[in-house]
Design a protein around this motif. Structure first.
Motif, PDB file in Angstrom:
ATOM      1  N   ILE A   4      59.920  45.388  73.933  1.00 29.20           N
ATOM      2  CA  ILE A   4      61.089  45.007  74.720  1.00 29.20           C
ATOM      3  C   ILE A   4      62.095  44.362  73.772  1.00 29.20           C
ATOM      4  N   THR A   5      63.352  44.818  73.853  1.00 30.41           N
ATOM      5  CA  THR A   5      64.417  44.251  73.033  1.00 30.41           C
ATOM      6  C   THR A   5      65.606  43.939  73.934  1.00 30.41           C
ATOM      7  N   LYS A   6      66.062  42.693  73.915  1.00 30.91           N
ATOM      8  CA  LYS A   6      67.257  42.328  74.687  1.00 30.91           C
ATOM      9  C   LYS A   6      68.460  42.588  73.787  1.00 30.91           C
ATOM     10  N   LYS A   7      69.225  43.642  74.111  1.00 34.45           N
ATOM     11  CA  LYS A   7      70.357  44.058  73.292  1.00 34.45           C
ATOM     12  C   LYS A   7      71.605  43.224  73.560  1.00 34.45           C
ATOM     13  N   SER A   8      71.765  42.735  74.778  1.00 33.55           N
ATOM     14  CA  SER A   8      72.918  41.903  75.153  1.00 33.55           C
ATOM     15  C   SER A   8      72.543  41.148  76.424  1.00 33.55           C
ATOM     16  N   ASP A   9      73.478  40.370  76.936  1.00 36.39           N
ATOM     17  CA  ASP A   9      73.198  39.589  78.149  1.00 36.39           C
ATOM     18  C   ASP A   9      72.846  40.462  79.345  1.00 36.39           C
ATOM     19  N   ASP A  10      73.334  41.715  79.352  1.00 34.80           N
ATOM     20  CA  ASP A  10      73.102  42.584  80.500  1.00 34.80           C
ATOM     21  C   ASP A  10      72.326  43.856  80.144  1.00 34.80           C
ATOM     22  N   ARG A  11      71.667  43.855  78.980  1.00 36.80           N
ATOM     23  CA  ARG A  11      70.957  45.077  78.593  1.00 36.80           C
ATOM     24  C   ARG A  11      69.617  44.775  77.937  1.00 36.80           C
ATOM     25  N   VAL A  12      68.614  45.530  78.392  1.00 37.96           N
ATOM     26  CA  VAL A  12      67.275  45.461  77.831  1.00 37.96           C
ATOM     27  C   VAL A  12      66.853  46.877  77.458  1.00 37.96           C
ATOM     28  N   ASP A  13      66.291  47.024  76.266  1.00 31.73           N
ATOM     29  CA  ASP A  13      65.742  48.307  75.831  1.00 31.73           C
ATOM     30  C   ASP A  13      64.224  48.220  75.823  1.00 31.73           C
ATOM     31  N   ILE A  14      63.593  49.296  76.275  1.00 30.92           N
ATOM     32  CA  ILE A  14      62.137  49.375  76.316  1.00 30.92           C
ATOM     33  C   ILE A  14      61.716  50.591  75.503  1.00 30.92           C
ATOM     34  N   ASP A  15      60.803  50.390  74.573  1.00 33.59           N
ATOM     35  CA  ASP A  15      60.219  51.489  73.805  1.00 33.59           C
ATOM     36  C   ASP A  15      58.739  51.569  74.135  1.00 33.59           C
ATOM     37  N   LEU A  16      58.333  52.741  74.593  1.00 33.89           N
ATOM     38  CA  LEU A  16      56.951  52.966  75.006  1.00 33.89           C
ATOM     39  C   LEU A  16      56.429  54.216  74.317  1.00 33.89           C
ATOM     40  N   MET A  44      69.403  49.264  81.422  1.00 34.06           N
ATOM     41  CA  MET A  44      68.144  49.389  80.725  1.00 34.06           C
ATOM     42  C   MET A  44      68.092  50.760  80.049  1.00 34.06           C
ATOM     43  N   LEU A  45      67.691  50.766  78.797  1.00 29.38           N
ATOM     44  CA  LEU A  45      67.449  52.018  78.080  1.00 29.38           C
ATOM     45  C   LEU A  45      65.952  52.086  77.831  1.00 29.38           C
ATOM     46  N   GLY A  71      60.912  42.111  91.738  1.00 28.76           N
ATOM     47  CA  GLY A  71      62.007  41.160  91.619  1.00 28.76           C
ATOM     48  C   GLY A  71      63.038  41.565  90.578  1.00 28.76           C
ATOM     49  N   LEU A  72      62.636  42.393  89.629  1.00 30.32           N
ATOM     50  CA  LEU A  72      63.567  42.862  88.598  1.00 30.32           C
ATOM     51  C   LEU A  72      64.540  43.904  89.127  1.00 30.32           C
ATOM     52  N   LEU A  73      64.186  44.583  90.202  1.00 25.94           N
ATOM     53  CA  LEU A  73      65.019  45.672  90.705  1.00 25.94           C
ATOM     54  C   LEU A  73      66.446  45.240  90.998  1.00 25.94           C
ATOM     55  N   GLY A  74      66.643  44.039  91.522  1.00 27.49           N
ATOM     56  CA  GLY A  74      67.974  43.566  91.835  1.00 27.49           C
ATOM     57  C   GLY A  74      68.788  43.149  90.619  1.00 27.49           C
ATOM     58  N   LYS A  75      68.145  43.062  89.473  1.00 22.64           N
ATOM     59  CA  LYS A  75      68.836  42.637  88.260  1.00 22.64           C
ATOM     60  C   LYS A  75      69.502  43.793  87.523  1.00 22.64           C
ATOM     61  N   TYR A  76      69.054  45.007  87.773  1.00 20.05           N
ATOM     62  CA  TYR A  76      69.523  46.172  87.020  1.00 20.05           C
ATOM     63  C   TYR A  76      70.203  47.177  87.939  1.00 20.05           C
ATOM     64  N   ASP A  77      71.316  47.734  87.456  1.00 18.98           N
ATOM     65  CA  ASP A  77      72.055  48.758  88.188  1.00 18.98           C
ATOM     66  C   ASP A  77      71.787  50.155  87.644  1.00 18.98           C
ATOM     67  N   ARG A  78      71.567  50.235  86.336  1.00 22.23           N
ATOM     68  CA  ARG A  78      71.418  51.540  85.676  1.00 22.23           C
ATOM     69  C   ARG A  78      70.255  51.532  84.703  1.00 22.23           C
ATOM     70  N   CYS A  79      69.569  52.669  84.670  1.00 19.62           N
ATOM     71  CA  CYS A  79      68.474  52.850  83.729  1.00 19.62           C
ATOM     72  C   CYS A  79      68.560  54.261  83.158  1.00 19.62           C
ATOM     73  N   ALA A  80      68.699  54.349  81.843  1.00 22.23           N
ATOM     74  CA  ALA A  80      68.676  55.639  81.158  1.00 22.23           C
ATOM     75  C   ALA A  80      67.285  55.811  80.559  1.00 22.23           C
ATOM     76  N   VAL A  81      66.677  56.960  80.824  1.00 15.41           N
ATOM     77  CA  VAL A  81      65.339  57.259  80.316  1.00 15.41           C
ATOM     78  C   VAL A  81      65.456  58.372  79.285  1.00 15.41           C
ATOM     79  N   LEU A  82      65.048  58.071  78.060  1.00 12.45           N
ATOM     80  CA  LEU A  82      65.002  59.058  76.985  1.00 12.45           C
ATOM     81  C   LEU A  82      63.548  59.443  76.760  1.00 12.45           C
ATOM     82  N   THR A  83      63.260  60.735  76.836  1.00  9.99           N
ATOM     83  CA  THR A  83      61.873  61.162  76.641  1.00  9.99           C
ATOM     84  C   THR A  83      61.814  62.602  76.171  1.00  9.99           C
ATOM     85  N   ASP A  84      60.716  62.925  75.518  1.00  3.80           N
ATOM     86  CA  ASP A  84      60.488  64.294  75.062  1.00  3.80           C
ATOM     87  C   ASP A  84      59.679  65.109  76.070  1.00  3.80           C
TER      88      ASP A  84
END
Length: 121
Positions: A4-16, A44-45, A71-84
């Protein structure tokens, strides 16, 4: 890996990638919950590579944290999913259609610029 990486006050990136065990799942979800504190109208990316089904222990850890994850659902408006994996892209878009207030759009793993532009639009 579950990073988990917090990129800015309103963005979190997740690498799985790979298979998650219970320890990795616990640390990753706890970090996501912590990094999401104070986020509003968030983005969220989510980058998923070499996906393998999590262990049963990891699934149990996730189930135990469901109330906090909901509880996290109300915190995020957009989620981009990058996958192969095409089936994960399809599942992500279906999930986005089912969760009110959260737009989820899936992209190929090489479409980072397009995903970033969509998150910022």
């Amino acid at each position: 890996m579950f990073k988990i990486t917090k990129k800015s006050d309103d963005r979190v990136d997740i690498d799985l990638s790979g298979q998650l065990d219970s320890d990795m799942m616990a640390k990753g979800l706890d970090e996501l919950i912590t990094q999401s504190e104070g986020v509003t109208n968030g983005k969220m990316l989510y980058r998923i590579t070499s996906f393998a089904m999590p262990s049963f222990g990891a699934i149990g850890v996730e189930m135990a944290r469901l109330p906090k994850l909901f509880g996290l659902l109300g915190k995020y408006d957009r989620c981009a999913v990058l996958t192969d994996a095409g089936w994960i892209r399809t599942a992500a878009e279906v999930e986005g259609a089912l969760i009110p207030g959260l737009s989820i759009k899936a992209f190929g793993l090489d479409d980072l610029e397009e995903a970033e532009a969509w998150l910022d639009s």
